[in-house]
Write a protein that holds these residues in place. Structure first.
Motif, PDB file in Angstrom:
ATOM      1  N   LEU A 181      27.772  48.058  43.873  1.00 37.09           N
ATOM      2  CA  LEU A 181      28.870  48.998  43.659  1.00 37.09           C
ATOM      3  C   LEU A 181      28.325  50.157  42.842  1.00 37.09           C
ATOM      4  O   LEU A 181      27.963  49.988  41.672  1.00 37.09           O
ATOM      5  CB  LEU A 181      30.026  48.314  42.926  1.00 37.09           C
ATOM      6  CG  LEU A 181      30.570  47.043  43.585  1.00 37.09           C
ATOM      7  CD1 LEU A 181      31.689  46.439  42.743  1.00 37.09           C
ATOM      8  CD2 LEU A 181      31.065  47.317  45.003  1.00 37.09           C
ATOM      9  N   LEU A 197      35.834  46.259  51.076  1.00 39.98           N
ATOM     10  CA  LEU A 197      35.628  47.403  50.195  1.00 39.98           C
ATOM     11  C   LEU A 197      36.398  48.614  50.713  1.00 39.98           C
ATOM     12  O   LEU A 197      36.475  48.849  51.923  1.00 39.98           O
ATOM     13  CB  LEU A 197      34.144  47.742  50.102  1.00 39.98           C
ATOM     14  CG  LEU A 197      33.237  46.675  49.485  1.00 39.98           C
ATOM     15  CD1 LEU A 197      31.776  47.059  49.662  1.00 39.98           C
ATOM     16  CD2 LEU A 197      33.575  46.464  48.011  1.00 39.98           C
ATOM     17  N   SER A 222      29.055  50.015  48.167  1.00 34.66           N
ATOM     18  CA  SER A 222      30.179  50.921  47.965  1.00 34.66           C
ATOM     19  C   SER A 222      29.718  52.071  47.074  1.00 34.66           C
ATOM     20  O   SER A 222      28.867  51.887  46.199  1.00 34.66           O
ATOM     21  CB  SER A 222      31.357  50.201  47.298  1.00 34.66           C
ATOM     22  OG  SER A 222      32.366  51.108  46.886  1.00 34.66           O
ATOM     23  N   HIS A 279      35.597  51.774  49.865  1.00 33.21           N
ATOM     24  CA  HIS A 279      34.678  52.909  50.012  1.00 33.21           C
ATOM     25  C   HIS A 279      33.288  52.424  50.427  1.00 33.21           C
ATOM     26  O   HIS A 279      32.298  52.669  49.738  1.00 33.21           O
ATOM     27  CB  HIS A 279      34.604  53.687  48.699  1.00 33.21           C
ATOM     28  CG  HIS A 279      35.935  54.144  48.204  1.00 33.21           C
ATOM     29  ND1 HIS A 279      36.628  55.188  48.774  1.00 33.21           N
ATOM     30  CD2 HIS A 279      36.724  53.668  47.190  1.00 33.21           C
ATOM     31  CE1 HIS A 279      37.772  55.352  48.141  1.00 33.21           C
ATOM     32  NE2 HIS A 279      37.858  54.456  47.181  1.00 33.21           N
ATOM     33  N   PRO A 280      33.211  51.735  51.574  1.00 31.21           N
ATOM     34  CA  PRO A 280      31.916  51.196  51.986  1.00 31.21           C
ATOM     35  C   PRO A 280      30.967  52.280  52.476  1.00 31.21           C
ATOM     36  O   PRO A 280      31.391  53.322  52.979  1.00 31.21           O
ATOM     37  CB  PRO A 280      32.299  50.257  53.134  1.00 31.21           C
ATOM     38  CG  PRO A 280      33.527  50.889  53.739  1.00 31.21           C
ATOM     39  CD  PRO A 280      34.273  51.471  52.562  1.00 31.21           C
ATOM     40  N   GLU A 317      37.193  48.359  43.412  1.00 32.42           N
ATOM     41  CA  GLU A 317      36.471  47.617  44.451  1.00 32.42           C
ATOM     42  C   GLU A 317      36.354  46.141  44.068  1.00 32.42           C
ATOM     43  O   GLU A 317      36.496  45.242  44.918  1.00 32.42           O
ATOM     44  CB  GLU A 317      35.084  48.218  44.667  1.00 32.42           C
ATOM     45  CG  GLU A 317      35.073  49.618  45.255  1.00 32.42           C
ATOM     46  CD  GLU A 317      35.448  49.674  46.727  1.00 32.42           C
ATOM     47  OE1 GLU A 317      36.431  49.001  47.128  1.00 32.42           O
ATOM     48  OE2 GLU A 317      34.765  50.401  47.472  1.00 32.42           O
TER      49      GLU A 317
END
Length: 336
Positions: free
Chosen positions: A83, A323, A105, A325-326, A313
């Motif tokens: 992340l 997720l 992410s 915002h992958p 996330e």
């Protein structure tokens, strides 16, 4: 009996940690994963991090994180996801990461917000010729006369956006309430999508030729290197304004410097090539250049928005959700 929290590890320049995760966010983060705020890795070969890395399921990364390469992955057999509490991840992961099937992410969308806000302010101020009139007022100490304002104003001002990136799209959204004529160049956006974004699609050369203000938001890739070449910069109309908050390498800076020294156009530059500019660069002194030291992206209290993206996330992961915002292997090559 609830399952134990996953083990996580910070990997970034530790100077950013307090702003990315102020107390409220740090508390929530530690409710979701077992993570030690005192252990922030800048070198994955550091023996002090070896034991935690071997057990970590999550890496929380940020600016200053070294690449998560094959050697790191071998030392982190339980790793499931990274992340990233920052924007670009192009230099963070490689083929070994994707081959292992890990997830990634990025907080690039959150980081796009202040860049777009800076750009909006620059566009509106440029339309009022605020930068040029300020220099004149500072030099002459008198107000210009009415005839000096003949070409000033934002009613119908022609604005060209180069690149429908996350920043570019946010800029287009912010521009909608204003009485501007907005065009867009992006080879991956068709006419129907451009209309949804509120812009008229144009080829790059035509956009440059017909825009009073051009703002650059394309990613820095081999294909976009010096996309604003000497020949294309010459297409900008006399008195035009070029805004760059993306990357300096998108513009031929030798040619741009010559255009700006001539006084034919003006520029608002938050990024340059090289960065920072040499101390003797004329761009530091030109009255038609508004130069800022790469401040458009997240700074100060805006960093908490990036940390908040990581926390959100982790909340999704805890709930068994994908997720939000992958980053995908297939799109990374065309990303910033």
């Amino acid at each position: 009996m609830s399952s134990p929290l996953p083990i996580a590890l910070f990997a970034m320049n530790p100077v950013h940690l307090p702003e990315l995760f102020p107390p409220r966010l740090m508390t929530r983060l530690q409710e979701l994963v077992r993570i030690d705020p005192a252990l922030v890795v800048r070198d994955f070969s550091d023996p002090a991090a070896a034991a935690t890395l071997a057990r970590a399921e999550v890496l929380v990364t940020g600016w200053g994180c070294p690449p998560v390469d094959a050697r790191v992955l071998a030392a982190a057999p339980r790793l499931r996801t990274v992340l990233h509490a920052a924007g670009s991840v192009r230099h963070l992961v490689g083929e070994a990461f994707w081959d292992r099937g890990l997830t990634l992410s990025s907080a690039v969308e959150a980081n796009a917000l202040p860049v777009a806000e800076y750009t909006l302010a620059a566009i509106l101020l440029a339309g009022k010729d605020a930068f040029g009139l300020r220099e004149r007022f500072r030099s002459e100490r008198v107000h210009p006369g009415p005839t000096d304002y003949a070409t000033v104003g934002n009613l119908g001002r022609r604005v060209g956006i180069v690149g429908a990136s996350r920043v570019g799209r946010r800029v287009l959204e912010l521009l909608r309430p204003f009485d501007l004529s907005v065009s867009l160049y992006d080879p991956y956006v068709d006419a129907a999508e451009a209309a949804v974004l509120g812009a008229a699609p144009l080829p790059l050369d035509e956009l440059l030729r017909t825009s009073d203000i051009v703002s650059v938001h394309a990613p820095d890739t081999p294909e976009t290197h010096h996309m604003l070449s000497r020949e294309r910069l010459a297409l900008l109309p006399d008195g035009g304004v070029l805004i760059n908050t993306s990357r300096g390498a998108l513009i031929d800076h030798t040619a741009l410097t010559e255009e700006l020294v001539s006084g034919r156009i003006s520029a608002v530059l938050d990024v340059t090539d090289p960065e920072p500019l040499p101390a003797d660069s004329p761009l530091h002194r030109l009255p038609n250049v508004f130069l800022t030291p790469h401040i458009a992206g997240s700074l100060g209290n805006e960093l908490a928005r990036l940390g908040g993206t990581v926390v959100a996330e982790l909340e999704r992961m805890a709930a068994g959700l994908p997720l939000a915002h992958p980053v995908h292997r297939t799109t990374l090559a065309n990303s910033a």
